[in-house]
Design a protein around this motif. Structure first.
Motif, mmCIF file in Angstrom:
data_model
loop_
_atom_site.group_PDB
_atom_site.id
_atom_site.type_symbol
_atom_site.label_atom_id
_atom_site.label_comp_id
_atom_site.label_asym_id
_atom_site.label_seq_id
_atom_site.Cartn_x
_atom_site.Cartn_y
_atom_site.Cartn_z
ATOM 1 N N VAL A 60 -23.313 6.934 -18.520
ATOM 2 C CA VAL A 60 -24.753 6.706 -18.402
ATOM 3 C C VAL A 60 -25.022 5.429 -17.610
ATOM 4 O O VAL A 60 -24.609 4.333 -18.008
ATOM 5 C CB VAL A 60 -25.414 6.627 -19.789
ATOM 6 N N THR A 61 -25.706 5.604 -16.476
ATOM 7 C CA THR A 61 -26.034 4.481 -15.606
ATOM 8 C C THR A 61 -27.499 4.105 -15.759
ATOM 9 O O THR A 61 -28.380 4.958 -15.638
ATOM 10 C CB THR A 61 -25.756 4.838 -14.136
ATOM 11 N N SER A 62 -27.747 2.835 -16.028
ATOM 12 C CA SER A 62 -29.114 2.322 -16.038
ATOM 13 C C SER A 62 -29.508 2.014 -14.603
ATOM 14 O O SER A 62 -28.982 1.095 -13.977
ATOM 15 C CB SER A 62 -29.202 1.050 -16.882
ATOM 16 N N MET A 63 -30.451 2.780 -14.066
ATOM 17 C CA MET A 63 -30.900 2.544 -12.693
ATOM 18 C C MET A 63 -31.654 1.218 -12.578
ATOM 19 O O MET A 63 -31.660 0.588 -11.528
ATOM 20 C CB MET A 63 -31.787 3.696 -12.230
ATOM 21 N N ASP A 64 -32.282 0.804 -13.668
ATOM 22 C CA ASP A 64 -32.996 -0.481 -13.664
ATOM 23 C C ASP A 64 -32.024 -1.646 -13.497
ATOM 24 O O ASP A 64 -32.362 -2.681 -12.926
ATOM 25 C CB ASP A 64 -33.776 -0.668 -14.975
#
Length: 252
Positions: A172-176
């Motif tokens: 899971v990548t946090s784009m923020d």
């Protein structure tokens, strides 16, 4: 507690490793095969290879590059990008991947997760989620096509659905947080670890050694993935593991 994993990531665009901030302004970092070999020497626990433009350009992942990278590493290798079918998964596993990561194609066709898990086992199917906080909806929205296209999917609900369908792990990548070096999105991973019972790899935001300690202790994820800090030599994997060990986090 299982040993926590430190995982460098190769974001590959047409055979070159790239890195940007918030999924844009990509810079050329180097040759994936050479970089993979360096991470093998450093003692990385796993390696993630993402063909970041394959889906957006409607093509399959570059098998030759993946074969070259796989020849250099003896740690588990997860490959994602351009996977549209079980046959695509099979081709990547044959090329040397240990796990396949599905993102956009799984959103478009959730049955792909089920089919992949049935044929290869859940341990081979990683659900990759690019998530961005939406304050109006008070949720993390799922993005597809390399972060270019927003969906209405709630990332936490989608994670639960993906696991129910057979995904054995979540990336899971946090784009923020991506490329900002401002620390991992602790809140996102706390919500995820409460929602599902499969290993979770946190991605996006690593800027210093303390960030790794924080995400492991506060969110109890299983792995922490980083790119910039390793690619540009700001941190070594050995340094990170040493600090984690001193802070009571079990590492390999």
């Amino acid at each position: 507690m299982l040993a926590k994993r430190i995982i460098p990531c190769l974001d590959v665009d047409h055979g070159r490793v790239m890195k940007g901030v918030n999924f844009v302004n990509l810079k050329d970092v180097g040759d994936p095969t050479q970089i993979a070999a360096a991470y093998q020497k450093q003692g990385a626990d796993e390696l993630v290879f993402l063909d970041i433009t394959a889906t957006n350009e409607g093509r399959k992942a570059i098998v030759e590059t993946i074969e070259a990278v796989a020849s250099q590493v003896f740690m588990p290798l997860t490959v994602g990008g351009g996977i549209h079918s079980v046959a695509d998964m099979q081709n990547l596993l044959k090329a040397g991947a240990d796990k396949t990561a599905v993102n956009s194609a799984a959103v478009n066709n959730p049955e792909l997760i089920t089919q992949g898990a049935k044929k290869f086992g859940s341990q081979c199917v990683v659900l990759a989620i690019d998530a961005k906080w939406n304050p109006e909806a008070n949720q993390y929205n799922v993005y597809v096509n390399g972060g270019r296209k927003k969906t209405d999917l709630d990332a936490i609900k989608w994670a639960k659905q993906g696991v129910a369908r057979g995904a054995g792990e979540l990336l899971v990548t946090s784009m923020d947080k991506d490329g900002t070096k401002s620390g991992f999105d602790i809140k996102l991973y706390q919500e995820l670890t409460k929602a599902v019972n499969v290993p979770i790899i946190a991605s996006g935001g690593a800027g210093n050694i303390q960030d790794f300690t924080d995400v492991f202790l506060a969110a109890n994820v299983d792995g922490a993935l980083a790119a910039s800090v390793f690619h540009f030599g700001e941190l070594t994997i050995a340094d990170v593991k040493s600090q984690l060990s001193q802070n009571g986090v079990i590492v390999r």
